[in-house]
Write an enzyme that holds these catalytic residues in place. Structure first.
Site, PDB file in Angstrom:
ATOM      1  N   LYS A   1       0.836  -0.977   0.276  1.00  0.00           N
ATOM      2  CA  LYS A   1      -0.097   0.112   0.016  1.00  0.00           C
ATOM      3  C   LYS A   1       0.937   1.427   0.023  1.00  0.00           C
ATOM      4  CE  LYS A   1      -4.139   1.573   2.471  1.00  0.00           C
ATOM      5  NZ  LYS A   1      -3.700   2.984   2.320  1.00  0.00           N
TER       6      LYS A   1
ATOM      7  N   ARG B   1      -9.478  10.547  -6.482  1.00  0.00           N
ATOM      8  CA  ARG B   1     -10.648   9.824  -6.312  1.00  0.00           C
ATOM      9  C   ARG B   1     -11.541  10.421  -5.464  1.00  0.00           C
ATOM     10  NH1 ARG B   1      -9.639   5.355  -2.025  1.00  0.00           N
ATOM     11  NH2 ARG B   1      -8.990   7.015  -0.515  1.00  0.00           N
TER      12      ARG B   1
END
Ligand SMILES: [Zn+2]
Length: 709
Positions: free
Chosen positions: A111, A132
């Protein structure tokens, strides 16, 4: 059940603190609290809401993911939603997730601490790049795309295949740690708050409108404002071009059959998109944990920051069966590592004087727990570094601790200043001996204490260095013993060391048994015994023990090989020394200058008359059967210490290296070897066990190859 008033009050406090933090984080890309503080607030709120479900409102921060659209950019509705992931923080929580999803093949990936984006391609041509945002609606940052060299504008379908008409690619834009540090220095140099992590730096960089900056530069009224606007524009362009990208998902993919997450990654790679080399599909929960453990340990070896591992059910069919909650997919989870950045207060900056007289500032901070250990001090390389980081004494600061390295200060939280903060002033006098500090050369960033002979700090540093494992390995000569020898005037300097007697040590309280008639203690016996042993160690160790500038153990070995005699070394000119292989002019000068100092040659004379080895017998260094070979030793060997193995290689003319490359001739692997063994296998380098290593050093490379069969 009625809800206690103090619970309601606390709930409201938490909501507003979280909203403030989110606003600074998502809209301004400049948080003033650390991730760990944010997570703590968030968890406390979740706890209250779990106890009192009536307090859960639709607009509670726990019900949304944050990150609404900033006014700067136009909105972009993602063709398909970008989900956020649920987090787990330990293996117990992870096991609960495994129990819920059942057995599958799992895809594990790192990540990255970056900013999630959605890139929309039509027939292989990039059409939109958006952040996003809320997950449904993000910001359209397409106007910046020509400066983002990390995103391919055009994808190419391999022969015989067709690009989907509409394709959404999900990925993470990020800064490498090296770029992040650079960007932060650029920020703190202008008096602003440092970015707390690479993700905020990436977000802050991507979410500025280059087109607006170009206009501003063109429309500037005065020369000064034009210069300033142009500088800002160039800075923005430069930062944007340094962003990296790793893709990790596909949204809409018209007319394309995809069977698994890993299949999607193969396609992304084939189309020319940057995927990670570290993605791995595993078959069991245990292998997932191994992956998490491995990268938890090797976190600081990765070129970019990671904050965890993402685990996805690999099969897309199985993903569909598991489905989604309101917030996140059920088929994926993020395992979070402990944060490496925390916020704390800079209490003071002191200075330390090293063995070569170099003076380094050291920051004292309010003790804070970071990545599993409590930190009270942080490093600052020199006085200029303090100014470059823009920190004042009393500032709240962001501090990062990565791996085993000394924690470092990222920069101040400027918004939290109250006016009581004071600038740090580098002292002008040595704190230990009072000498006036000065740089050695005019353009040196370091200042030094010039009192090399008797500055207590330098003397102590030299004694500790001399006793250290890499040099003479004298057990019993650590920091405390060095301090006692000097403070109790047992020795004047290191020249007296090897003629020390029990009688001498008896004068120091540190070396006698308390309450008895000044009987010498165990530590004194040990020290005398070890000094005796040290006298006959190889010449290169004796040369290292002299603390000549630029002469570490490897250089000392090169010197001792070419000139196995202290007298010859002493009588060589700088130019003669510079001719030795592995020694340049700088080192040649350094050695010649050192011997030119009377008190230095006195040390050597005193050592010689105390019986310290002054030359190596040529026989002892043995035939140079490993000449020209590079050998890497990794893991533990039974018959050799790490230094011992290195010495066995170098004394036979070989090079002992620390990392495996295609130029490595042999890799010696003992139990506990980590990534180096894997690397050796990957590069196809010959791997020897300990017995093979013994063959190598006794009989040479041919015999070792035969040993391997
Ligand atoms: Zn000093």
């Amino acid at each position: 059940m009625s809800i206690p008033a103090k619970i309601r009050v606390r709930r409201d406090e938490l909501v507003s603190a979280i909203e403030d933090a989110r606003d600074l984080y998502y809209q301004k890309d400049n948080p003033t609290i650390s991730d760990i503080e944010y997570d703590t607030l968030f968890k406390e709120l979740q706890g209250i809401e779990a106890d009192y479900p009536e307090l859960v409102t639709a607009d509670s921060p726990t019900q949304s993911v944050g990150g609404e659209v900033a006014e700067n950019f136009s909105e972009f509705t993602h063709p398909s939603r970008m989900w956020s992931l649920d987090n787990v923080f330990d293996f117990d929580e992870l096991d609960t997730w495994f129990a819920r999803v059942g057995n599958h093949n799992f895809l594990c990936e790192l990540k990255i601490d970056g900013l999630a984006i959605n890139a929309v391609y039509r027939n292989g041509q990039l059409e939109t790049v958006a952040t996003r945002g809320s997950g449904s609606v993000g910001e359209n940052v397409m106007s910046n795309v020509e400066y983002m060299t990390c995103i391919p504008q055009k994808l190419k379908a391999p022969k015989g295949t067709k690009m989907p008409e509409l394709l959404e690619v999900r990925g993470e834009v990020y800064f490498s740690l090296a770029e992040f540090d650079q960007i932060n220095l650029e920020v703190t140099a202008t008096g602003r708050t440092a970015f707390a992590n690479p993700r905020n730096a990436a977000a802050g960089t991507l979410r500025q409108r280059i087109d607006k900056r170009i206009e501003a530069a063109a429309e500037a009224k005065s020369e000064t404002s034009r210069t300033k606007a142009t500088e800002e524009l160039e800075r923005a362009k430069s930062a944007m071009s340094r962003l990296g990208l790793i893709v990790h998902g596909i949204g809409v993919h018209d007319g394309l059959e995809i069977t698994a997450q890993s299949h999607a990654y193969e396609l992304l790679k084939a189309w020319g998109l940057p995927t990670s080399e570290r993605v791995k599909v595993v078959k069991s929960a245990q292998e997932v944990k191994d992956y998490i453990d491995y990268f938890g340990e090797h976190r600081s070896d990765i070129e970019h920051d990671i904050d965890g591992v993402v685990i996805k059910v690999d099969s897309l069919g199985e993903q569909r069966e598991l489905g989604f909650t309101a917030r996140a997919p059920r088929w994926a989870i993020a395992y979070k590592y402990p944060p490496t950045v925390v916020r704390t207060r800079l209490i003071d900056i002191g200075v330390q004087v090293g063995r070569t007289g170099r003076v380094t500032p050291r920051a004292q901070v309010e003790p804070v727990l970071v990545a599993g250990s409590t930190v009270s001090f942080a490093t600052l390389h020199n006085g200029f570094e303090v100014a470059r980081k823009g920190v004042l004494l009393g500032d709240m600061i962001f501090l990062r601790k990565a791996g085993d390295v000394i924690p470092e200060i990222l920069g101040p939280v400027v918004e939290l200043r109250d006016g009581s903060e004071r600038p740090f002033v580098m002292p002008t006098k040595c704190p230990e001996c009072g000498s006036t500090l000065a740089p050695e050369k005019e353009d040196d960033k370091d200042v030094r204490c010039p009192n090399t002979r008797s500055c207590p700090a330098q003397l102590r540093g030299r004694l500790e260095h001399l006793g250290s494992r890499a040099v003479l390995d004298i057990e019993g000569l650590g920091e405390k013993a060095a301090r006692a020898l000097l403070e109790d005037n047992v020795i004047e300097d290191e020249g007296d060391l090897f003629s020390l007697t029990a009688q001498d040590l008896r004068t120091s309280d540190f070396f006698v048994i308390k309450g008895e008639e000044r009987k010498i203690a165990k530590n004194a016996e040990l020290l005398l015994e070890q000094l005796q042993l040290a006298k006959s160690k190889p010449l290169w160790r004796i040369i290292s023990a002299l603390s000549i500038r630029h002469i570490g153990p490897p250089t000392a070995q090169a010197i001792a090989r070419a000139l196995p005699d202290m007298t010859s070394l002493r009588n060589s000119s700088a130019d003669e020394l510079a001719q030795i292989e592995g020694i340049g002019q700088t080192i040649g000068n350094s050695v010649a200058e050192w011997f030119g100092e009377k008190w230095h040659s006195d040390i050597v004379d005193k050592w010689a008359s105390a019986g310290v080895r002054m030359h190596d017998d040529v026989v002892e260094s043995g035939p140079q059967i490993l000449a020209g070979l590079t050998v890497v030793v990794t893991g533990t060997l039974e018959g050799f210490s790490r230094e011992g193995a290195a010495e066995a290689i170098t004394s036979r003319g070989g090079k002992s290296a620390s990392s495996v490359s295609k130029n490595t001739d042999f890799v010696v692997v003992g139990p506990g070897a980590g990534s180096k063994a894997a690397k050796a296998e990957e590069l196809g380098r010959p791997i020897l066990d300990e017995a093979g290593f013994v063959v190598l050093i006794n009989d040479g490379p041919e015999a070792a190859r035969q040993y391997l069969g």
